[in-house]
Design an enzyme around this catalytic site. Structure first.
Site, PDB file in Angstrom:
ATOM      1  N   GLU A 183      19.527  37.019  25.315  1.00 26.34           N
ATOM      2  CA  GLU A 183      19.618  37.689  24.012  1.00 26.34           C
ATOM      3  C   GLU A 183      20.810  38.644  23.988  1.00 26.34           C
ATOM      4  O   GLU A 183      21.032  39.363  24.961  1.00 26.34           O
ATOM      5  CB  GLU A 183      18.368  38.529  23.678  1.00 26.34           C
ATOM      6  CG  GLU A 183      17.160  37.750  23.268  1.00 26.34           C
ATOM      7  CD  GLU A 183      15.992  38.661  22.943  1.00 26.34           C
ATOM      8  OE1 GLU A 183      16.198  39.789  22.457  1.00 26.34           O
ATOM      9  OE2 GLU A 183      14.846  38.251  23.237  1.00 26.34           O
ATOM     10  N   GLU A 235      11.246  40.456  28.527  1.00 19.37           N
ATOM     11  CA  GLU A 235      11.367  41.911  28.549  1.00 19.37           C
ATOM     12  C   GLU A 235      10.066  42.620  28.910  1.00 19.37           C
ATOM     13  O   GLU A 235       9.466  43.349  28.089  1.00 19.37           O
ATOM     14  CB  GLU A 235      11.886  42.429  27.212  1.00 19.37           C
ATOM     15  CG  GLU A 235      13.242  41.920  26.857  1.00 19.37           C
ATOM     16  CD  GLU A 235      13.908  42.698  25.741  1.00 19.37           C
ATOM     17  OE1 GLU A 235      13.300  43.637  25.199  1.00 19.37           O
ATOM     18  OE2 GLU A 235      15.055  42.374  25.407  1.00 19.37           O
TER      19      GLU A 235
HETATM   20  N1  8P5 Z   1      16.566  52.153  27.023  1.00 20.51           N
HETATM   21  N2  8P5 Z   1      16.441  51.148  26.514  1.00 20.51           N
HETATM   22  N3  8P5 Z   1      16.535  50.138  25.988  1.00 20.51           N
HETATM   23  C1  8P5 Z   1      15.659  49.113  25.593  1.00 20.51           C
HETATM   24  C2  8P5 Z   1      15.334  49.248  24.118  1.00 20.51           C
HETATM   25  C3  8P5 Z   1      14.659  47.971  23.635  1.00 20.51           C
HETATM   26  C4  8P5 Z   1      15.647  47.190  22.837  1.00 20.51           C
HETATM   27  N4  8P5 Z   1      14.981  46.086  22.112  1.00 20.51           N
HETATM   28  C5  8P5 Z   1      14.977  44.885  22.640  1.00 20.51           C
HETATM   29  O1  8P5 Z   1      15.419  44.648  23.730  1.00 20.51           O
HETATM   30  C6  8P5 Z   1      14.416  43.770  21.775  1.00 20.51           C
HETATM   31  C7  8P5 Z   1      14.478  42.423  22.230  1.00 20.51           C
HETATM   32  C8  8P5 Z   1      13.323  41.498  21.929  1.00 20.51           C
HETATM   33  O2  8P5 Z   1      13.232  40.453  22.896  1.00 20.51           O
HETATM   34  C9  8P5 Z   1      13.428  40.829  20.540  1.00 20.51           C
HETATM   35  O3  8P5 Z   1      12.180  40.270  20.204  1.00 20.51           O
HETATM   36  C10 8P5 Z   1      13.887  41.867  19.514  1.00 20.51           C
HETATM   37  O4  8P5 Z   1      13.846  41.323  18.210  1.00 20.51           O
HETATM   38  C11 8P5 Z   1      15.303  42.270  19.885  1.00 20.51           C
HETATM   39  C12 8P5 Z   1      15.929  43.226  18.844  1.00 20.51           C
HETATM   40  O5  8P5 Z   1      15.269  44.467  18.881  1.00 20.51           O
HETATM   41  C13 8P5 Z   1      15.369  42.880  21.250  1.00 20.51           C
END
Ligand code: 8P5
Length: 447
Positions: A352, A167
């Protein structure tokens, strides 16, 4: 609802985690300090002052965790390597104890018949590099390339599937634009330059991995989501197009040889990254798969808010997670069909997908999390529908195996299929984990 015969016979069924979120042992065996240690230790940044100091103590409990993972029937597992464990100062002196830990970890996974998918960077940059400018400094690209080479040379005889970055949108924008993630900067222009350097370092790492062994599979993981216009007014439609570029195509386009999206950078020319000759070619180095992380969609309207002139509109729901993210399974189908149509990756993995709800551990050690089970079922249905239409999705990694350190939310937000009682470090498989296990065993048994 689900027809498991639609999923290809070699489908990878697993879960995902990240080093800083589960390992703990933050000051053990020579690990260096990361930007997330510094960010967590800074009062006010993380709820309840939580940090990854102990987390799930996976550093010491990985054998029991992998035994449980095997009992649950999964054939794959996505983990990340902690850069500061390998190179405490980010470059230079190698920490042998750090490499030895991952040797043990990978060996234990393989002993349990579980295929590792290894993420090289899941946000835990060594602080020593941040002190030199971090990802805003182009030199960090070279540091990442050196780090990738050390890890691949050490683990590459057993690890065959690599994810360069997790990400980059979060690392770049949440970390350098919004300031809500480490290193906590609030400069959109810097965040765009960081995005460029992350992409450039991805391309360099792909080449390192392919030089090591061209048969290895390598890709990158992006957080992707549909950007829906709040109305069909030209202003809102244009705002949604800018948001789509801001979240999705700013990464997808350069990765697939299309350069940076003009719809965004014609709007904010002063914030465009400095791109050197040859950079875009490196970024577009061919990969074997795309990792897609999906959680939610966005609804976007025009706004006077600078620099993007877009703003979010609360989705209609009616379902929302504990993070107040709308439950919108159709968005995963939309993302997969769009990516397939516009970029045609050879393979796609859902690296994920999951949800946080307020979990309660009962007296007899159960967690009745029907909402999470239903969330996962509906998102797997979206995957199934995409596969039925020819989208080459070959794996699903639920986020997450264990409850863990949820960044700025600390330990309050639980995403695990397995509940962690942090007071005792005992693990309790939630109803969603039991359901997923049964599904995976049926799918793999159905082979
Ligand atoms: N507009 N907009 N949208 C994007 C908003 C970001 C959303 N959070 C993620 O994608 C993180 C990803 C991460 O790899 C993991 O380390 C986190 O624990 C998960 C849960 O939070 C997800």
């Amino acid at each position: 609802m689900l027809d498991l015969n639609v999923f290809p016979p070699n489908f990878r069924w697993g879960t995902a985690t990240a080093a800083y979120q589960i390992e703990g042992a933050a000051h053990e065996d020579g690990r260096g300090i990361s930007i997330w240690d510094v960010f967590s230790y800074t009062p006010g940044n993380v709820k309840k002052g939580d940090s990854g100091d102990v987390a799930c103590d996976h550093y010491h409990r990985y054998a029991e965790d992998f035994k449980l993972m095997k009992e649950l029937g999964m054939n794959s597992y996505r983990l990340s390597i902690s850069w500061p464990r390998i190179l405490p100062k980010g470059r230079g002196e190698i920490n042998e104890k750090g490499l030895a830990f991952y040797d043990r970890l990978i060996d234990e996974l393989l002993k349990n018949g579980i295929e590792p998918y290894v993420t090289l960077y899941h946000w835990d940059l060594p602080q020593a590099l941040q002190q030199l400018g971090g990802w805003a400094n182009r030199d960090t690209v070279d540091a990442f390339e050196e780090y990738a080479r050390i890890v691949v040379n050490r683990l590459g005889d057993r690890v065959k599937n690599w994810i360069t970055h997790n990400e980059p949108w979060c690392a770049a924008f949440l970390g350098h634009g919004a300031g809500v993630h480490a290193p906590g900067l609030k400069d959109v222009g810097v965040s765009m330059q960081v995005a460029h350097h992350l992409l450039l370092s991805h391309g360099k790492a792909v080449r390192v991995i392919k030089e090591h062994d061209s048969s290895h599979k390598v890709g990158i993981t992006l957080i992707l989501g549909p950007s829906h216009a709040a109305s069909d007014s030209p202003e809102d439609v244009a705002a949604a197009a800018r948001h789509d570029a801001f979240l999705n195509t700013i990464y997808l386009d350069p990765l697939y040889g299309k350069g940076y999206p003009r719809v965004l950078f014609d709007h904010i020319p002063a914030l465009a990254p400095k791109v050197q000759e040859g950079d875009l070619e490196i970024i577009a180095t061919e990969t074997d798969f795309l990792g897609v992380n999906y959680y939610q969609r966005s609804i976007v309207k025009h706004s006077e808010q600078l620099p993007f002139n877009f703003d979010g509109v609360r989705p209609p729901g009616p379902e929302f997670t504990f993070f107040d993210w709308e439950v919108y399974p159709k968005g995963l189908y939309e993302v997969l069909t769009r990516v397939h149509q516009d970029y045609a990756p050879k393979e796609i993995f859902i690296t994920e997908n999951g949800a946080t709800f307020e979990d309660t551990l009962t007296e007899d050690g159960q967690v009745h999390d029907e909402q999470r089970r239903f969330y996962i079922e509906r998102h797997l249905k979206s995957v199934q529908d995409a596969i039925s239409e020819g989208v080459p999705v070959n794996g699903y990694f639920a986020w997450s195996f264990l409850d863990n350190f949820e960044w700025a939310e600390g330990f309050e937000k639980r995403f695990g299929l397995v509940y962690v009682d942090y007071a005792t470090q005992n693990r309790h498989v939630k109803d969603s984990g039991k359901w997923y296990s049964k599904l995976v065993k049926e799918a793999l048994g159905a082979v």
